[in-house]
Motif scaffolding. Structure first.
Motif, PDB file in Angstrom:
ATOM      1  N   GLY A  31       0.820  -1.206   0.000  1.00 32.86           N
ATOM      2  CA  GLY A  31       0.000   0.000   0.000  1.00 32.86           C
ATOM      3  C   GLY A  31       0.854   1.256   0.000  1.00 32.86           C
ATOM      4  N   ALA A  32       1.920   1.228   0.778  1.00 34.65           N
ATOM      5  CA  ALA A  32       2.835   2.378   0.814  1.00 34.65           C
ATOM      6  C   ALA A  32       3.545   2.559  -0.523  1.00 34.65           C
ATOM      7  CB  ALA A  32       3.857   2.188   1.937  1.00 34.65           C
ATOM      8  N   ALA A  33       3.992   1.463  -1.126  1.00 30.37           N
ATOM      9  CA  ALA A  33       4.686   1.546  -2.419  1.00 30.37           C
ATOM     10  C   ALA A  33       3.739   2.030  -3.513  1.00 30.37           C
ATOM     11  CB  ALA A  33       5.284   0.184  -2.793  1.00 30.37           C
ATOM     12  N   LEU A  34       2.509   1.527  -3.486  1.00 28.63           N
ATOM     13  CA  LEU A  34       1.514   1.939  -4.478  1.00 28.63           C
ATOM     14  C   LEU A  34       1.234   3.432  -4.353  1.00 28.63           C
ATOM     15  CD1 LEU A  34      -0.454   0.708  -6.648  1.00 28.63           C
ATOM     16  CD2 LEU A  34      -2.165   0.722  -4.840  1.00 28.63           C
ATOM     17  N   PHE A  35       1.027   3.897  -3.130  1.00 34.64           N
ATOM     18  CA  PHE A  35       0.736   5.308  -2.918  1.00 34.64           C
ATOM     19  C   PHE A  35       1.945   6.176  -3.239  1.00 34.64           C
ATOM     20  CE2 PHE A  35      -0.231   9.135  -0.347  1.00 34.64           C
ATOM     21  CZ  PHE A  35      -1.389   9.496  -1.008  1.00 34.64           C
ATOM     22  N   ASP A  36       3.141   5.691  -2.931  1.00 37.01           N
ATOM     23  CA  ASP A  36       4.355   6.433  -3.272  1.00 37.01           C
ATOM     24  C   ASP A  36       4.430   6.649  -4.779  1.00 37.01           C
ATOM     25  OD1 ASP A  36       6.919   7.650  -2.668  1.00 37.01           O
ATOM     26  OD2 ASP A  36       7.842   5.833  -3.475  1.00 37.01           O
ATOM     27  N   GLY A  37       4.142   5.610  -5.551  1.00 35.55           N
ATOM     28  CA  GLY A  37       4.130   5.749  -7.007  1.00 35.55           C
ATOM     29  C   GLY A  37       3.017   6.653  -7.482  1.00 35.55           C
ATOM     30  N   LEU A  38       1.860   6.509  -6.890  1.00 33.49           N
ATOM     31  CA  LEU A  38       0.700   7.313  -7.263  1.00 33.49           C
ATOM     32  C   LEU A  38       0.976   8.799  -7.083  1.00 33.49           C
ATOM     33  CD1 LEU A  38      -2.368   6.963  -8.033  1.00 33.49           C
ATOM     34  CD2 LEU A  38      -2.821   6.991  -5.594  1.00 33.49           C
ATOM     35  N   MET A  39       1.666   9.132  -6.004  1.00 30.68           N
ATOM     36  CA  MET A  39       1.895  10.532  -5.672  1.00 30.68           C
ATOM     37  C   MET A  39       3.169  11.125  -6.240  1.00 30.68           C
ATOM     38  SD  MET A  39      -0.763  11.130  -4.186  1.00 30.68           S
ATOM     39  CE  MET A  39      -0.407  12.795  -3.732  1.00 30.68           C
ATOM     40  N   GLY A  40       4.151  10.294  -6.502  1.00 24.13           N
ATOM     41  CA  GLY A  40       5.445  10.866  -6.847  1.00 24.13           C
ATOM     42  C   GLY A  40       6.041  10.335  -8.123  1.00 24.13           C
ATOM     43  N   SER A  41       5.621  10.852  -9.221  1.00 29.43           N
ATOM     44  CA  SER A  41       6.204  10.448 -10.487  1.00 29.43           C
ATOM     45  C   SER A  41       7.408  11.326 -10.783  1.00 29.43           C
ATOM     46  CB  SER A  41       5.176  10.580 -11.602  1.00 29.43           C
ATOM     47  OG  SER A  41       5.782  10.309 -12.828  1.00 29.43           O
ATOM     48  N   PRO A  86      13.832 -12.643  -5.395  1.00 31.27           N
ATOM     49  CA  PRO A  86      14.225 -11.819  -4.258  1.00 31.27           C
ATOM     50  C   PRO A  86      13.066 -11.452  -3.344  1.00 31.27           C
ATOM     51  CG  PRO A  86      14.138 -10.496  -6.242  1.00 31.27           C
ATOM     52  CD  PRO A  86      13.929 -11.925  -6.668  1.00 31.27           C
ATOM     53  N   ALA A  87      13.369 -11.394  -2.069  1.00 32.16           N
ATOM     54  CA  ALA A  87      12.419 -10.918  -1.063  1.00 32.16           C
ATOM     55  C   ALA A  87      13.006  -9.660  -0.444  1.00 32.16           C
ATOM     56  CB  ALA A  87      12.193 -11.999  -0.009  1.00 32.16           C
ATOM     57  N   ASP A  88      13.632  -8.856  -1.289  1.00 35.23           N
ATOM     58  CA  ASP A  88      14.408  -7.712  -0.824  1.00 35.23           C
ATOM     59  C   ASP A  88      13.787  -6.360  -1.141  1.00 35.23           C
ATOM     60  OD1 ASP A  88      14.656  -7.664  -3.554  1.00 35.23           O
ATOM     61  OD2 ASP A  88      16.848  -7.764  -3.579  1.00 35.23           O
ATOM     62  N   GLY A  89      12.541  -6.367  -1.568  1.00 35.83           N
ATOM     63  CA  GLY A  89      11.894  -5.108  -1.922  1.00 35.83           C
ATOM     64  C   GLY A  89      11.959  -4.790  -3.395  1.00 35.83           C
ATOM     65  N   ALA A  90      12.611  -5.633  -4.184  1.00 37.29           N
ATOM     66  CA  ALA A  90      12.717  -5.379  -5.626  1.00 37.29           C
ATOM     67  C   ALA A  90      11.343  -5.407  -6.290  1.00 37.29           C
ATOM     68  CB  ALA A  90      13.654  -6.392  -6.282  1.00 37.29           C
ATOM     69  N   PHE A  91      10.484  -6.341  -5.882  1.00 34.99           N
ATOM     70  CA  PHE A  91       9.149  -6.416  -6.478  1.00 34.99           C
ATOM     71  C   PHE A  91       8.370  -5.136  -6.203  1.00 34.99           C
ATOM     72  CE2 PHE A  91       4.659  -7.561  -6.624  1.00 34.99           C
ATOM     73  CZ  PHE A  91       4.591  -8.234  -7.834  1.00 34.99           C
ATOM     74  N   GLU A  92       8.459  -4.661  -4.986  1.00 33.37           N
ATOM     75  CA  GLU A  92       7.760  -3.431  -4.627  1.00 33.37           C
ATOM     76  C   GLU A  92       8.298  -2.244  -5.439  1.00 33.37           C
ATOM     77  OE1 GLU A  92       7.059  -6.397  -1.557  1.00 33.37           O
ATOM     78  OE2 GLU A  92       8.876  -5.760  -2.553  1.00 33.37           O
ATOM     79  N   ALA A  93       9.611  -2.203  -5.612  1.00 31.11           N
ATOM     80  CA  ALA A  93      10.221  -1.094  -6.344  1.00 31.11           C
ATOM     81  C   ALA A  93      10.001  -1.189  -7.854  1.00 31.11           C
ATOM     82  CB  ALA A  93      11.725  -1.052  -6.056  1.00 31.11           C
ATOM     83  N   ASP A  94       9.970  -2.402  -8.388  1.00 26.27           N
ATOM     84  CA  ASP A  94       9.905  -2.581  -9.837  1.00 26.27           C
ATOM     85  C   ASP A  94       8.513  -2.879 -10.383  1.00 26.27           C
ATOM     86  OD1 ASP A  94      12.633  -2.219  -9.763  1.00 26.27           O
ATOM     87  OD2 ASP A  94      13.125  -4.335 -10.040  1.00 26.27           O
ATOM     88  N   VAL A  95       7.580  -3.222  -9.500  1.00 29.86           N
ATOM     89  CA  VAL A  95       6.226  -3.543  -9.959  1.00 29.86           C
ATOM     90  C   VAL A  95       5.175  -2.681  -9.259  1.00 29.86           C
ATOM     91  CG1 VAL A  95       4.453  -5.347 -10.150  1.00 29.86           C
ATOM     92  CG2 VAL A  95       6.851  -5.917 -10.557  1.00 29.86           C
ATOM     93  N   GLU A 101       2.407   4.652 -10.179  1.00 32.30           N
ATOM     94  CA  GLU A 101       2.652   5.786 -11.083  1.00 32.30           C
ATOM     95  C   GLU A 101       1.671   5.760 -12.243  1.00 32.30           C
ATOM     96  OE1 GLU A 101       6.560   6.857 -12.512  1.00 32.30           O
ATOM     97  OE2 GLU A 101       7.455   5.845 -10.789  1.00 32.30           O
ATOM     98  N   LEU A 102       1.495   4.576 -12.820  1.00 33.37           N
ATOM     99  CA  LEU A 102       0.575   4.458 -13.952  1.00 33.37           C
ATOM    100  C   LEU A 102      -0.859   4.781 -13.538  1.00 33.37           C
ATOM    101  CD1 LEU A 102       2.086   1.270 -15.608  1.00 33.37           C
ATOM    102  CD2 LEU A 102       2.230   3.630 -16.446  1.00 33.37           C
ATOM    103  N   LEU A 103      -1.247   4.385 -12.330  1.00 29.33           N
ATOM    104  CA  LEU A 103      -2.581   4.751 -11.835  1.00 29.33           C
ATOM    105  C   LEU A 103      -2.716   6.271 -11.741  1.00 29.33           C
ATOM    106  CD1 LEU A 103      -3.274   2.215  -8.937  1.00 29.33           C
ATOM    107  CD2 LEU A 103      -4.410   2.315 -11.165  1.00 29.33           C
TER     108      LEU A 103
END
Length: 143
Positions: A31-41, A86-95, A101-103
């Motif tokens: 949720g945080a990653a999604l909102f971060d992308g939504l707000m900060g392109s 990876p379980a290192d946050g790459a999925f959150e950062a890359d997907v 952002e696209l939303l």
């Protein structure tokens, strides 16, 4: 002093792959990653200011409305998540963040309207497939 283990975490633990529903600890991070992308392109300064006039009231309303896409993200990635990814946050950062952002772009370009479920699921599938195609045990391009 007693310390508590970190509950909120990126996705990728073995237990995640067997859960049919999005684990709560992962949902918070997503949720945080999604909102971060939504707000900060990074390519569109002032992007967040253009979202406000889209009729979504307070920021919390926008956050709550955007969480509807977390379940489809989970459903899609569960099918693909290979052991060793990876379980290192790459999925959150890359997907997850890029999907946010696209939303945001969609909301701005379509007067505050969310994409249809079909549109969103197609984008999710493309982002997830591209991410996991980087791993030899990931899905094939035809998945």
């Amino acid at each position: 002093m007693k310390t508590t283990p970190l509950y909120f975490r990126p996705c990728g633990q073995a237990a995640d792959r067997v859960s049919e529903t999005l684990p709560t600890g992962v949902a918070a991070v997503w949720g945080a990653a999604l909102f971060d992308g939504l707000m900060g392109s990074p390519g569109a300064p002032g992007h967040d200011q253009r979202l406000r006039p889209c009729g979504h009231g307070e920021w919390i309303d926008l956050i709550c409305a955007s969480t509807r896409y977390l379940a489809p993200l989970w459903t899609c990635c569960r099918r693909f998540w290979p052991p060793g990814a990876p379980a290192d946050g790459a999925f959150e950062a890359d997907v997850v963040r890029p999907f946010g952002e696209l939303l945001g772009y969609h909301l701005v370009l379509h007067q505050g309207q969310w994409p249809s479920d079909t549109e969103a699921e197609a984008v999710i599938h493309d982002l997830v497939t591209a991410f996991f195609n980087r791993y030899p045990v990931g899905p094939s391009a035809s998945a």
